[in-house]
Design a protein around this motif. Structure first.
Motif, PDB file in Angstrom:
ATOM      1  N   ARG A   4     -65.799  41.934  13.628  1.00 45.60           N
ATOM      2  CA  ARG A   4     -65.948  43.153  12.632  1.00 45.60           C
ATOM      3  C   ARG A   4     -67.288  42.743  11.706  1.00 45.60           C
ATOM      4  O   ARG A   4     -68.213  43.550  11.563  1.00 45.60           O
ATOM      5  N   ILE A   5     -67.128  41.563  11.279  1.00 49.21           N
ATOM      6  CA  ILE A   5     -68.387  41.133  10.436  1.00 49.21           C
ATOM      7  C   ILE A   5     -69.700  41.020  11.116  1.00 49.21           C
ATOM      8  O   ILE A   5     -70.653  41.541  10.773  1.00 49.21           O
ATOM      9  N   ARG A  59     -76.863  41.212   4.600  1.00 55.81           N
ATOM     10  CA  ARG A  59     -77.221  42.732   4.921  1.00 55.81           C
ATOM     11  C   ARG A  59     -78.763  42.730   5.442  1.00 55.81           C
ATOM     12  O   ARG A  59     -79.171  43.909   5.989  1.00 55.81           O
ATOM     13  N   ARG A  89     -69.371  38.684   1.830  1.00 57.80           N
ATOM     14  CA  ARG A  89     -70.112  39.435   3.117  1.00 57.80           C
ATOM     15  C   ARG A  89     -70.864  40.589   2.493  1.00 57.80           C
ATOM     16  O   ARG A  89     -71.812  41.017   3.035  1.00 57.80           O
ATOM     17  N   ASP A  90     -70.751  40.769   1.024  1.00 56.97           N
ATOM     18  CA  ASP A  90     -71.711  41.911   0.271  1.00 56.97           C
ATOM     19  C   ASP A  90     -72.857  41.156  -0.058  1.00 56.97           C
ATOM     20  O   ASP A  90     -73.728  41.828  -0.597  1.00 56.97           O
ATOM     21  N   ASN A 124     -70.427  42.609  13.939  1.00 59.14           N
ATOM     22  CA  ASN A 124     -71.074  44.029  14.123  1.00 59.14           C
ATOM     23  C   ASN A 124     -71.477  44.623  13.071  1.00 59.14           C
ATOM     24  O   ASN A 124     -71.987  46.058  13.550  1.00 59.14           O
ATOM     25  N   ASP A 125     -71.221  44.497  11.956  1.00 60.30           N
ATOM     26  CA  ASP A 125     -71.150  45.349  10.796  1.00 60.30           C
ATOM     27  C   ASP A 125     -72.958  45.368  10.256  1.00 60.30           C
ATOM     28  O   ASP A 125     -73.082  44.762   8.950  1.00 60.30           O
ATOM     29  N   THR A 126     -73.604  45.560  11.322  1.00 59.49           N
ATOM     30  CA  THR A 126     -75.241  45.773  10.729  1.00 59.49           C
ATOM     31  C   THR A 126     -75.795  46.652  11.752  1.00 59.49           C
ATOM     32  O   THR A 126     -75.444  46.964  12.935  1.00 59.49           O
TER      33      THR A 126
END
Ligand SMILES: NC(=O)c1ccc[n+]([C@@H]2O[C@H](COP(=O)([O-])OP(=O)(O)OC[C@H]3O[C@@H](n4cnc5c(N)ncnc54)[C@H](O)[C@@H]3O)[C@@H](O)[C@H]2O)c1
Ligand SMILES: O=C[C@H](O)CS(=O)(=O)O
Length: 493
Positions: free
Chosen positions: A416-417, A395, A389-390, A419-421
């Motif tokens: 969670r993944i 990203r 994910r990193d 929306n992580d942007t």
């Protein structure tokens, strides 16, 4: 200037639409300095356009400002008839417009033809909306008062558009603008200006009055300074990268312009164990690899629940290996070149980063340079499994035919993944669970969600993002709001 196309019949048709001048106040204006437009498939010269700047842009704004009153004075029905004729002309010249687009942007001819129809659909849709701008008679706050609300055109519009959809990103703005009674100055990308000029050529034939639709290109920052700073421009609409959108929107504050932004994406494409996997594969191919992955709504991260991840990965890789990659004017292809060498470098960086962090490369992964591809910006359709994910491709917006698969275990983890942007344009979910079909769109922080489909873009629906993917909506009846001001008349009896 001879257009270098492979089929003489199409060269003639496209040649008629080819222009080497800007379109200002109903006139074709040539420049002493020019920009070369190159074919991304082989670097060949497609055409030349003027390298214009602030002075010519001010001339275009003056023309639009002068024409706006008379254009708004026409009835919605009259404006609509002209927009409809413009759409008809686009379809009558569909093949020639598609060839010109493939020559300067690189997308497969079939995709270019599809974009011509998509672009025309916005003119057609807003030809109808022009007749449906209404107001309201409100319930008064006092017996001796009457409250009348009317909607009026905001005035002169400035539009700056990207290279990846050279026609549709213009008509998605010009359609509602002209329908509302506004006039417009368009700055297309200097990488794909020929399609915009062909559109101007057809606007003349459609009867769009001089000054109503103007196209200027060249020194983008200098042009942008005028379009964002001239107080006669009352509305600024931008489609492009988030970074440039932020810069230009900030400049509009000085004259308090209406601003709408269609910016970058980072779309999650989420596949649950209970999904129809065949449908999810088709959806991923359509969403990820359209325009060689160069769309703002492309699946940028493919999240696959662990129970189906490996099967999905192998099947997706098998499919992308069958793609016909090549120059769109040389014959039937499934994928064309990337727009330039910078795009190639970014794609390679995302692949190398994902693999270096443990991702498993299943297909593609490098630039293609064999034979006819040697002189173009071709990148192999790529599938990487178990991307962490990193990774960079999680990203950043990849904007290339690179499918990175991220494994997840639970629904909450997927949300969670996803929306992580900071982006919030499009998201996709594949599930056959009814309750989950309701929960997921509500939980995803995006302007648009595709549920069991990878293609969501239509003139009939509001297109746009939340968070740092943009402001406003384009398409559908919602698309008129950005070009109308609300005016109250409070009548004392
Ligand atoms: N949300 C959407 O509807 C949508 C649609 C298409 C593309 N995009 C986004 O656009 C990007 C790709 O397009 P691009 O590479 O053309 O983007 P870009 O931001 O580099 O360029 C977009 C437009 O802005 C102009 N521009 C660039 N710098 C400028 C400046 N300083 N002043 C004035 N104008 C300037 C360019 O010439 C071009 O016309 C991607 O991020 C993609 O996601 C978004
Ligand atoms: O790249 C962004 C465009 O809006 C793509 S679409 O054709 O409208 O989906």
């Amino acid at each position: 200037m001879e257009l270098v196309l492979d089929r003489s019949d199409m060269r003639t048709a496209a040649q008629d639409l080819l222009r080497d001048a800007a379109y200002i106040d109903g006139a074709w204006v040539h420049g002493l300095r020019t920009i070369e437009v190159l074919n991304p498939a082989d670097g060949s010269l497609v055409g030349k356009v003027p390298l214009f700047g602030a002075e010519e842009t001010r001339l275009a704004v003056t023309a639009a400002h002068r024409a706006q009153g008379a254009w708004a004075g026409q009835t919605g029905k009259e404006r609509g008839a002209i927009l409809r004729r413009w759409a008809e002309l686009m379809l009558e010249h569909r093949e020639a417009l598609a060839w010109l687009m493939t020559a300067e942007q690189g997308k497969p001819l079939a995709e270019a033809s599809g974009e011509v129809a998509y672009a025309a659909s916005f003119l057609e849709w807003f030809a109808e909306e022009a007749r449906r701008v209404t107001g309201a008679l409100l319930s008064p706050h006092a017996s001796d008062r009457r409250l009348l609300v009317r909607k009026s055109p905001v005035g002169v519009v400035a539009a700056v558009t990207p290279w990846n959809f050279p026609l549709a990103m213009i008509t998605r703005k010009a359609g509602p603008a002209l329908a509302a009674g506004c006039t417009i100055v368009v700055k297309p990308s200097e990488l794909t200006p020929l399609s915009a000029l062909a559109l101007a050529r057809l606007s003349e034939e459609a009867g769009v009055p001089r000054g109503v639709f103007n196209v200027v290109m060249g020194d983008a920052p200098a042009i942008g300074d005028v379009l964002t700073g001239d107080k006669r421009v009352r509305k600024f609409t931008f489609t492009g990268s988030t970074a440039v959108g932020k810069l230009l929107a900030a400049r509009c504050a000085g004259t308090v312009k209406r601003v709408s932004l269609e910016l970058g994406g980072n779309a999650p494409f989420i596949v649950f164990d209970d999904a129809d996997i065949d449908a999810a594969i088709e959806g991923a191919l359509a969403s990820k690899f359209r325009n060689a992955g160069q769309t703002c709504v492309c699946a940028n991260r493919i999240l696959v629940q662990s129970g189906v991840h490996d099967d999905f990965a192998v099947r997706l890789a098998d499919r992308v290996r069958t793609f016909r990659v090549g120059p769109g004017l040389a014959g039937p292809t499934d994928q064309g070149p990337l727009i330039d060498s910078r795009a190639l470098a970014k794609a390679q960086a995302h692949v190398d980063d994902a693999v270096s962090r443990g991702g498993r490369l299943l297909a593609g992964g490098t630039r293609l340079i064999e034979g006819a591809l040697a002189d173009g910006n071709f990148f192999a359709p790529t599938v990487i499994a178990d991307v962490p994910r990193d990774a960079l491709l999680c990203r950043e917006e990849t904007f290339a035919p690179v499918a990175g698969l991220i494994r997840f275990e639970t629904e909450d983890e997927a949300i969670r993944i996803a929306n992580d942007t900071d982006a919030g344009l499009a998201a996709y979910v594949y599930t056959q669970d009814l309750a989950r079909s309701w929960r997921m769109p509500e939980a995803l922080a995006y302007g648009m969600v595709g549920l069991n489909t990878g293609l969501i873009s239509t003139e009939a629906a509001p297109f746009g993002g939340v968070k740092e993917s943009g402001l406003g909506r384009e398409g559908s009846s919602f698309g008129m709001d950005d070009y109308l001001d609300i005016k109250l008349t409070c009548l004392g009896l």
